[in-house]
Design an enzyme around this catalytic site. Structure first.
Site, PDB file in Angstrom:
ATOM      1  N   LYS A 156     -60.261  73.124  53.296  1.00  0.00           N
ATOM      2  CA  LYS A 156     -60.798  73.909  52.172  1.00  0.00           C
ATOM      3  C   LYS A 156     -61.452  73.010  51.122  1.00  0.00           C
ATOM      4  O   LYS A 156     -62.543  73.285  50.632  1.00  0.00           O
ATOM      5  CB  LYS A 156     -59.676  74.743  51.527  1.00  0.00           C
ATOM      6  CG  LYS A 156     -59.033  75.739  52.479  1.00  0.00           C
ATOM      7  CD  LYS A 156     -57.853  76.448  51.848  1.00  0.00           C
ATOM      8  CE  LYS A 156     -56.662  75.566  51.560  1.00  0.00           C
ATOM      9  NZ  LYS A 156     -55.987  75.011  52.737  1.00  0.00           N
TER      10      LYS A 156
ATOM     11  N   GLN B  87     -53.206  76.684  50.310  1.00  0.00           N
ATOM     12  CA  GLN B  87     -52.392  77.095  51.470  1.00  0.00           C
ATOM     13  C   GLN B  87     -53.284  77.888  52.445  1.00  0.00           C
ATOM     14  O   GLN B  87     -54.473  77.644  52.490  1.00  0.00           O
ATOM     15  CB  GLN B  87     -51.165  77.915  51.029  1.00  0.00           C
ATOM     16  CG  GLN B  87     -50.088  77.110  50.325  1.00  0.00           C
ATOM     17  CD  GLN B  87     -50.414  76.705  48.903  1.00  0.00           C
ATOM     18  OE1 GLN B  87     -50.667  77.540  48.056  1.00  0.00           O
ATOM     19  NE2 GLN B  87     -50.398  75.415  48.615  1.00  0.00           N
TER      20      GLN B  87
ATOM     21  N   GLY C 274     -52.800  70.016  48.986  1.00  0.00           N
ATOM     22  CA  GLY C 274     -53.422  68.693  49.029  1.00  0.00           C
ATOM     23  C   GLY C 274     -54.804  68.891  49.612  1.00  0.00           C
ATOM     24  O   GLY C 274     -54.941  69.188  50.794  1.00  0.00           O
ATOM     25  N   HIS C 275     -55.810  68.819  48.775  1.00  0.00           N
ATOM     26  CA  HIS C 275     -57.187  69.083  49.210  1.00  0.00           C
ATOM     27  C   HIS C 275     -57.959  67.767  49.228  1.00  0.00           C
ATOM     28  O   HIS C 275     -58.110  67.120  48.192  1.00  0.00           O
ATOM     29  CB  HIS C 275     -57.852  70.114  48.296  1.00  0.00           C
ATOM     30  CG  HIS C 275     -57.205  71.463  48.376  1.00  0.00           C
ATOM     31  ND1 HIS C 275     -57.646  72.557  47.676  1.00  0.00           N
ATOM     32  CD2 HIS C 275     -56.155  71.897  49.119  1.00  0.00           C
ATOM     33  CE1 HIS C 275     -56.883  73.604  47.977  1.00  0.00           C
ATOM     34  NE2 HIS C 275     -55.961  73.226  48.843  1.00  0.00           N
TER      35      HIS C 275
ATOM     36  N   ASP D 170     -54.329  73.413  55.139  1.00  0.00           N
ATOM     37  CA  ASP D 170     -54.959  72.157  55.567  1.00  0.00           C
ATOM     38  C   ASP D 170     -56.136  72.360  56.513  1.00  0.00           C
ATOM     39  O   ASP D 170     -56.435  71.514  57.358  1.00  0.00           O
ATOM     40  CB  ASP D 170     -53.922  71.223  56.239  1.00  0.00           C
ATOM     41  CG  ASP D 170     -52.766  70.921  55.317  1.00  0.00           C
ATOM     42  OD1 ASP D 170     -52.986  70.885  54.097  1.00  0.00           O
ATOM     43  OD2 ASP D 170     -51.644  70.718  55.824  1.00  0.00           O
TER      44      ASP D 170
HETATM   45  P1  GDP Z   1     -57.176  71.481  52.766  1.00  0.00           P
HETATM   46  O1  GDP Z   1     -55.785  71.480  52.267  1.00  0.00           O
HETATM   47  O2  GDP Z   1     -57.545  72.777  53.424  1.00  0.00           O
HETATM   48  O3  GDP Z   1     -58.189  71.080  51.723  1.00  0.00           O
HETATM   49  O4  GDP Z   1     -57.231  70.377  53.913  1.00  0.00           O
HETATM   50  P2  GDP Z   1     -56.583  68.892  53.865  1.00  0.00           P
HETATM   51  O5  GDP Z   1     -57.403  68.044  53.009  1.00  0.00           O
HETATM   52  O6  GDP Z   1     -55.136  68.967  53.593  1.00  0.00           O
HETATM   53  O7  GDP Z   1     -56.693  68.478  55.385  1.00  0.00           O
HETATM   54  C1  GDP Z   1     -57.914  68.391  56.041  1.00  0.00           C
HETATM   55  C2  GDP Z   1     -58.060  66.956  56.577  1.00  0.00           C
HETATM   56  O8  GDP Z   1     -59.093  66.918  57.537  1.00  0.00           O
HETATM   57  C3  GDP Z   1     -58.460  65.965  55.501  1.00  0.00           C
HETATM   58  O9  GDP Z   1     -57.924  64.713  55.823  1.00  0.00           O
HETATM   59  C4  GDP Z   1     -59.986  65.950  55.612  1.00  0.00           C
HETATM   60  O10 GDP Z   1     -60.551  64.725  55.172  1.00  0.00           O
HETATM   61  C5  GDP Z   1     -60.160  66.098  57.093  1.00  0.00           C
HETATM   62  N1  GDP Z   1     -61.382  66.783  57.521  1.00  0.00           N
HETATM   63  C6  GDP Z   1     -62.005  67.848  56.942  1.00  0.00           C
HETATM   64  N2  GDP Z   1     -63.027  68.255  57.706  1.00  0.00           N
HETATM   65  C7  GDP Z   1     -63.060  67.448  58.790  1.00  0.00           C
HETATM   66  C8  GDP Z   1     -63.868  67.396  59.966  1.00  0.00           C
HETATM   67  O11 GDP Z   1     -64.762  68.196  60.184  1.00  0.00           O
HETATM   68  N3  GDP Z   1     -63.568  66.419  60.874  1.00  0.00           N
HETATM   69  C9  GDP Z   1     -62.554  65.532  60.699  1.00  0.00           C
HETATM   70  N4  GDP Z   1     -62.328  64.634  61.641  1.00  0.00           N
HETATM   71  N5  GDP Z   1     -61.765  65.566  59.595  1.00  0.00           N
HETATM   72  C10 GDP Z   1     -62.009  66.513  58.672  1.00  0.00           C
HETATM   73  P1  IMO Z   2     -53.074  73.221  51.282  1.00  0.00           P
HETATM   74  O1  IMO Z   2     -53.634  73.905  50.058  1.00  0.00           O
HETATM   75  C1  IMO Z   2     -50.102  73.220  54.448  1.00  0.00           C
HETATM   76  C2  IMO Z   2     -46.167  74.919  53.513  1.00  0.00           C
HETATM   77  C3  IMO Z   2     -44.993  73.966  53.487  1.00  0.00           C
HETATM   78  C4  IMO Z   2     -43.877  74.892  53.903  1.00  0.00           C
HETATM   79  C5  IMO Z   2     -44.250  76.203  53.228  1.00  0.00           C
HETATM   80  C6  IMO Z   2     -43.559  76.453  51.896  1.00  0.00           C
HETATM   81  O2  IMO Z   2     -53.200  71.753  51.248  1.00  0.00           O
HETATM   82  O3  IMO Z   2     -53.600  73.854  52.523  1.00  0.00           O
HETATM   83  P2  IMO Z   2     -43.821  75.428  49.470  1.00  0.00           P
HETATM   84  O4  IMO Z   2     -43.709  74.020  48.976  1.00  0.00           O
HETATM   85  O5  IMO Z   2     -45.138  76.062  49.178  1.00  0.00           O
HETATM   86  O6  IMO Z   2     -42.668  76.280  49.026  1.00  0.00           O
HETATM   87  O7  IMO Z   2     -43.690  75.305  51.064  1.00  0.00           O
HETATM   88  O8  IMO Z   2     -45.661  76.138  53.017  1.00  0.00           O
HETATM   89  N1  IMO Z   2     -47.307  74.537  52.640  1.00  0.00           N
HETATM   90  C7  IMO Z   2     -48.453  74.032  53.091  1.00  0.00           C
HETATM   91  N2  IMO Z   2     -48.846  73.682  54.333  1.00  0.00           N
HETATM   92  N3  IMO Z   2     -50.965  73.110  53.436  1.00  0.00           N
HETATM   93  C8  IMO Z   2     -50.619  73.474  52.188  1.00  0.00           C
HETATM   94  O9  IMO Z   2     -51.483  73.507  51.160  1.00  0.00           O
HETATM   95  C9  IMO Z   2     -49.293  73.918  51.967  1.00  0.00           C
HETATM   96  N4  IMO Z   2     -48.612  74.332  50.881  1.00  0.00           N
HETATM   97  C10 IMO Z   2     -47.408  74.715  51.304  1.00  0.00           C
HETATM   98  O10 IMO Z   2     -45.181  72.920  54.397  1.00  0.00           O
HETATM   99  O11 IMO Z   2     -43.911  75.111  55.289  1.00  0.00           O
HETATM  100 MG    MG Z   3     -54.039  70.331  52.437  1.00  0.00          MG
END
Ligand code: GDP
Ligand code: IMO
Ligand code: MG
Length: 422
Positions: free
Chosen positions: A16, A222, A40-41, A13
């Protein structure tokens, strides 16, 4: 060398999806190489927020080929839902999405096993996303998995029944106790849908494109600290989340890899269980959670929040060979009077280390923190790297010095446009 890899350096998270979307226009292909619906991207542009789980984050650019590689575990039901949502939003994905016939299929019984194994762990739960990731990779490594290509065979139904029977047996259950019947009709109709997509040997597709001089961005899911080998085992996911995973997860030889983009937040978060040395359990952690809206994109769970952790980042940078850093969510710290940075850990025997100890010992380290002044500026209004406030620039320089990698992007908001390039 036309393949660049983008990976998370923390526990996922990091942002990416946003950066893949920002960089995508300079590539011809975006390819996912591991993970599955646990990811979840989030991508935000034109006033809309999109959350992708299995679809690569280049899908909004019509000229880009998007590939779900062999290293991925694919849930057809989730995939169909995602693609339906894109269709509803007017995104034309039909021509530019390819799926590896060697990707593993997540079955309803894998999801059931994920739940059963988490329940059995009592108070040592992984905190899995319960999407069936672990059990599906277990079948892959155990050489019993069903692959996407199997859905094209006439005996797919029989193979499916055998897999479910085996899963029930291994769990010590009767078939019925897996409680998957309510999901099976949906699964089979999603499989029918999957059959209509472009299923192919994506390793040939990708290598043909490379031979034509096309550029590929490999999108990690991840984060490095969730890696099956190098993460905080056993509190990890079940795939190789590091840059090397792009080679095995796509069928691309190491010699093609050029840049490695390391994505990190300006602080640190984690969902699920496991050690997190810089975690802030009090008011400050809550302040980060609220300012950063730190709730999971896949499960909605509150994310654990803490300060940036340099021993962990140094380790991730080393494992991935990171060539440039992208610092995300700097704006979340706008209102903080002070920013803390963990530069070292103090071990139980009193010694200081800049390195990551064995995961079992990580729960017993004390972070050594250095305090830097905050910047008290609304970063979300900035459009130029050069306009960043002095205290943030000092923070960036401090990180570059400690980590020995240049920071090329500072992200100051969720939207595509809130991205400052150095
Ligand atoms: P990923 O899994 O690495 O793609 O990241 P996620 O989407 O799960 O989580 C990143 C969260 O931060 C999302 O809700 C994005 O919309 C948000 N986000 C990304 N970059 C920024 C930033 O620079 N500032 C803020 N406030 N939110 C951001
Ligand atoms: P993105 O791509 C954050 C964590 C879960 C748990 C562990 C194992 O959005 O960054 P799993 O379901 O893979 O067997 O869970 O890994 N986890 C993540 N945490 N971002 C993710 O993906 C994750 N995918 C798995 O919360 O601790
Ligand atoms: Mg994510």
């Amino acid at each position: 060398m036309p393949v660049d890899v983008l990976i998370g350096l923390q526990w996922g998270d990091e942002g990416k999806g946003k950066i893949v979307d920002v960089l995508a226009p300079t590539y011809d292909v975006v390819a996912r190489f591991q993970g599955g619906p646990n990811a979840g991207h989030t991508l935000t542009f034109d006033g809309l927020k999109h959350v992708l789980h299995q679809v690569p984050s280049g899908i909004f650019h019509p000229h880009i080929i998007n590939v779900v590689g062999n290293g991925v575990v694919l849930d057809p039901v989730v995939f169909r839902q995602e693609l339906q949502k894109l269709t509803d939003r007017g995104v034309a994905w039909g021509q530019n999405l390819y799926i590896s016939k060697k990707a593993q299929l997540i079955l309803p019984s894998h999801r059931a096993l994920d739940r059963i194994s988490e329940e059995a762990r009592g108070n040592t739960k992984i905190g899995s996303t319960l999407k069936g990731i672990g059990p599906t990779y277990q079948d892959k490594i155990g050489r019993t998995g069903l692959r996407v290509g199997h859905i094209l065979l006439p005996d797919f139904q029989k193979r499916y029944q055998e897999a479910v029977a085996r899963h029930a047996r291994e769990a010590g259950f009767h078939h019925k106790e897996l409680e998957i019947e309510p999901f099976e009709a949906d699964f089979f109709s999603a499989v029918e849908f999957l059959r209509t997509l472009q299923l192919t040997d994506t390793e040939y597709l990708l290598n043909d494109l490379l031979a034509q001089g096309k550029r590929i961005l490999a999108e990690g899911a991840q984060g490095s600290l969730l890696d099956i080998d190098f993460g905080t085992y056993p509190y990890v996911t079940s795939s190789s989340t590091i840059a090397a995973g792009a080679c095995t997860g796509l069928g691309i030889a190491p010699r093609h890899i050029d840049k490695v983009y390391g994505i990190t937040k300006a602080y640190c978060t984690r969902v699920g269980s496991g050690p997190f040395p810089t975690e802030l359990l009090g008011e400050t952690g809550e302040q980060i959670r609220q300012a950063g809206r730190e709730f999971g994109s896949t499960t909605g769970r509150p994310r654990r929040c803490g300060w940036i952790d340099l021993p962990a980042l140094r380790y991730a940078i080393m494992l991935n060979g990171v060539t440039e850093l992208h610092l995300m969510k700097a704006d979340v710290l706008d209102s903080f009077a002070e920013i803390q940075v963990c530069t070292h850990y103090r071990l139980p025997d009193g010694t200081r280390t800049p390195q990551l100890p064995d995961p079992g010992d990580l729960a017993h380290v004390v972070p050594v923190l250095q305090t830097l002044p905050g910047w008290h500026t609304d970063l979300t209004q900035l459009t130029e790297y050069n306009a960043l406030p002095a205290n943030l620039l000092a923070y960036l320089e401090f990180l570059e010095r400690e980590l020995q990698v240049p920071i090329r992007i500072v992200s100051v908001g969720p939207d595509r446009v809130s991205t400052l390039f150095q």
